[in-house]
Write a protein that holds these residues in place. Sequence first.
Motif, PDB file in Angstrom:
ATOM      1  N   ARG A 131       0.256  -1.525   0.351  1.00 51.15           N
ATOM      2  CA  ARG A 131       0.553  -0.342   0.032  1.00 51.15           C
ATOM      3  C   ARG A 131       0.733   1.215  -0.331  1.00 51.15           C
ATOM      4  NH1 ARG A 131      -3.032  -3.208   3.859  1.00 51.15           N
ATOM      5  NH2 ARG A 131      -2.542  -2.231   5.427  1.00 51.15           N
ATOM      6  N   ALA A 132       2.263   1.606   0.538  1.00 49.24           N
ATOM      7  CA  ALA A 132       3.097   2.681   0.277  1.00 49.24           C
ATOM      8  C   ALA A 132       4.066   2.074  -0.161  1.00 49.24           C
ATOM      9  CB  ALA A 132       3.732   2.082   1.873  1.00 49.24           C
ATOM     10  N   ARG A 133       3.514   1.497  -1.445  1.00 48.07           N
ATOM     11  CA  ARG A 133       4.278   1.369  -2.067  1.00 48.07           C
ATOM     12  C   ARG A 133       6.345   0.787  -2.265  1.00 48.07           C
ATOM     13  NH1 ARG A 133       1.159   2.690  -6.996  1.00 48.07           N
ATOM     14  NH2 ARG A 133       3.305   2.391  -8.294  1.00 48.07           N
ATOM     15  N   GLU A 134       6.012   0.171  -1.346  1.00 47.41           N
ATOM     16  CA  GLU A 134       7.523   0.860  -0.488  1.00 47.41           C
ATOM     17  C   GLU A 134       7.965  -1.404  -1.116  1.00 47.41           C
ATOM     18  OE1 GLU A 134       7.833   0.766   3.230  1.00 47.41           O
ATOM     19  OE2 GLU A 134       7.142   2.819   3.591  1.00 47.41           O
ATOM     20  N   LEU A 182       8.127  -8.467  -9.339  1.00 45.91           N
ATOM     21  CA  LEU A 182       8.638 -10.016  -8.591  1.00 45.91           C
ATOM     22  C   LEU A 182       7.919 -10.915  -7.580  1.00 45.91           C
ATOM     23  CD1 LEU A 182      10.816 -11.772  -9.599  1.00 45.91           C
ATOM     24  CD2 LEU A 182      12.288 -10.444  -8.042  1.00 45.91           C
ATOM     25  N   HIS A 183       7.283  -9.759  -6.740  1.00 47.35           N
ATOM     26  CA  HIS A 183       7.068  -9.533  -5.366  1.00 47.35           C
ATOM     27  C   HIS A 183       5.964  -9.500  -5.355  1.00 47.35           C
ATOM     28  CE1 HIS A 183      11.097 -10.887  -4.407  1.00 47.35           C
ATOM     29  NE2 HIS A 183      11.695  -9.179  -4.611  1.00 47.35           N
ATOM     30  N   GLU A 184       4.462  -8.481  -6.035  1.00 50.86           N
ATOM     31  CA  GLU A 184       3.391  -8.092  -5.183  1.00 50.86           C
ATOM     32  C   GLU A 184       2.558  -9.009  -5.848  1.00 50.86           C
ATOM     33  OE1 GLU A 184       0.476  -4.279  -6.199  1.00 50.86           O
ATOM     34  OE2 GLU A 184       1.696  -4.946  -7.730  1.00 50.86           O
ATOM     35  N   PRO A 185       2.483 -10.103  -7.116  1.00 44.88           N
ATOM     36  CA  PRO A 185       1.754 -11.332  -7.067  1.00 44.88           C
ATOM     37  C   PRO A 185       1.800 -11.939  -6.053  1.00 44.88           C
ATOM     38  CG  PRO A 185       2.888 -10.365  -9.042  1.00 44.88           C
ATOM     39  CD  PRO A 185       3.786 -10.047  -8.103  1.00 44.88           C
ATOM     40  N   TYR A 186       2.942 -12.704  -5.367  1.00 42.63           N
ATOM     41  CA  TYR A 186       2.453 -13.367  -4.111  1.00 42.63           C
ATOM     42  C   TYR A 186       1.722 -13.140  -3.210  1.00 42.63           C
ATOM     43  CZ  TYR A 186       5.234 -16.013  -7.998  1.00 42.63           C
ATOM     44  OH  TYR A 186       5.880 -16.554  -8.676  1.00 42.63           O
ATOM     45  N   LEU A 187       1.435 -11.385  -3.226  1.00 43.46           N
ATOM     46  CA  LEU A 187       0.773 -10.913  -1.148  1.00 43.46           C
ATOM     47  C   LEU A 187      -0.350 -11.608  -1.694  1.00 43.46           C
ATOM     48  CD1 LEU A 187       2.039  -6.962  -1.547  1.00 43.46           C
ATOM     49  CD2 LEU A 187       2.503  -9.104  -0.378  1.00 43.46           C
ATOM     50  N   ALA A 188      -1.421 -11.912  -2.503  1.00 45.64           N
ATOM     51  CA  ALA A 188      -2.592 -12.205  -2.340  1.00 45.64           C
ATOM     52  C   ALA A 188      -2.569 -13.960  -1.255  1.00 45.64           C
ATOM     53  CB  ALA A 188      -3.010 -13.009  -3.777  1.00 45.64           C
ATOM     54  N   ARG A 189      -1.596 -14.791  -3.127  1.00 43.96           N
ATOM     55  CA  ARG A 189      -0.890 -15.810  -2.777  1.00 43.96           C
ATOM     56  C   ARG A 189      -0.811 -16.772  -1.100  1.00 43.96           C
ATOM     57  NH1 ARG A 189       1.289 -17.832  -8.050  1.00 43.96           N
ATOM     58  NH2 ARG A 189       1.360 -20.083  -7.271  1.00 43.96           N
ATOM     59  N   ASN A 190       0.382 -15.384  -0.175  1.00 42.02           N
ATOM     60  CA  ASN A 190       1.037 -15.766   0.667  1.00 42.02           C
ATOM     61  C   ASN A 190      -0.694 -15.911   1.861  1.00 42.02           C
ATOM     62  OD1 ASN A 190       3.193 -15.494   0.214  1.00 42.02           O
ATOM     63  ND2 ASN A 190       3.864 -13.309   0.636  1.00 42.02           N
ATOM     64  N   LEU A 191      -1.318 -15.280   1.036  1.00 41.34           N
ATOM     65  CA  LEU A 191      -2.895 -14.732   2.701  1.00 41.34           C
ATOM     66  C   LEU A 191      -3.541 -16.000   1.824  1.00 41.34           C
ATOM     67  CD1 LEU A 191      -4.688 -12.904   4.251  1.00 41.34           C
ATOM     68  CD2 LEU A 191      -5.670 -12.146   2.140  1.00 41.34           C
ATOM     69  N   ARG A 192      -3.610 -16.449   0.960  1.00 34.45           N
ATOM     70  CA  ARG A 192      -4.597 -17.813   1.102  1.00 34.45           C
ATOM     71  C   ARG A 192      -3.363 -19.498   1.574  1.00 34.45           C
ATOM     72  NH1 ARG A 192      -8.986 -19.864   0.728  1.00 34.45           N
ATOM     73  NH2 ARG A 192      -9.167 -22.085  -0.695  1.00 34.45           N
TER      74      ARG A 192
END
Length: 232
Positions: A131-134, A182-192
């Motif tokens: 959300r902070a684009r970090e 490289l990393h953002e697409p996996y945030l939702a998969r971590n949560l799942r």
Amino acid sequence: MATEELNALADDRALLGRTSTAERVADILRSRIAEGFFPPGTRLSEDSIGGALGVSRNTLREAFRLLTHERLLEHRLNRGVFVRVLSIDDVEDIYRIRRMIECAVVRSLGEPPYALDRVAAAVADGQRAARAREWKGVSTANIHFHRELVALARSERTDELMRSVLAELRLAFHVVDDPRGLHEPYLARNLRIVETLQEGRRDAAEALLADYLDDSRDGLVEVYGQRVPADL
């Protein structure tokens, strides 16, 4: 070596205290390498780093030896010590090891409920960073997610092995110039994965994790291969 990097090391000098050892110097350098202060291919100056940390040449050389054993550094004959540049084969091997370790940990969890607070916290950290684009923060949170997932095994040896594997993996991350992609697409998969474990569905979580690691490997190898020669 940039002044900013040396100043950062000088700030770390206080961490050494009166019981300075090669292991503690190695801890500092390992962290700095993982954070990208010393990118892959960087030559590490004994004089500059030793002066910044206030340690002897022998102590620093022992720290270099420890990190070389961990495959984070390499000694090039008559040229000095450098932060390693991974080959594509290295990256693929790291993912083979990760799949073996991480999937085995999930498979061996036993009966639910599972102690997932720290794993879930890593997911939340990644979401906040996004959300902070970090994007480097997202990368760090993803690393913490996998480290905390392995920590569910409650094995110091497995934790140590995973720390080494993930530290080496970050050498590849620092070569890629698109941390968001490289990393953002996996945030939702971590949560799942967390949600599936919270539901007590261990087998389903393992399958999700295996697919996750395969996709992560393929994506990283594709972009990494564009930056590093395949025959390195």
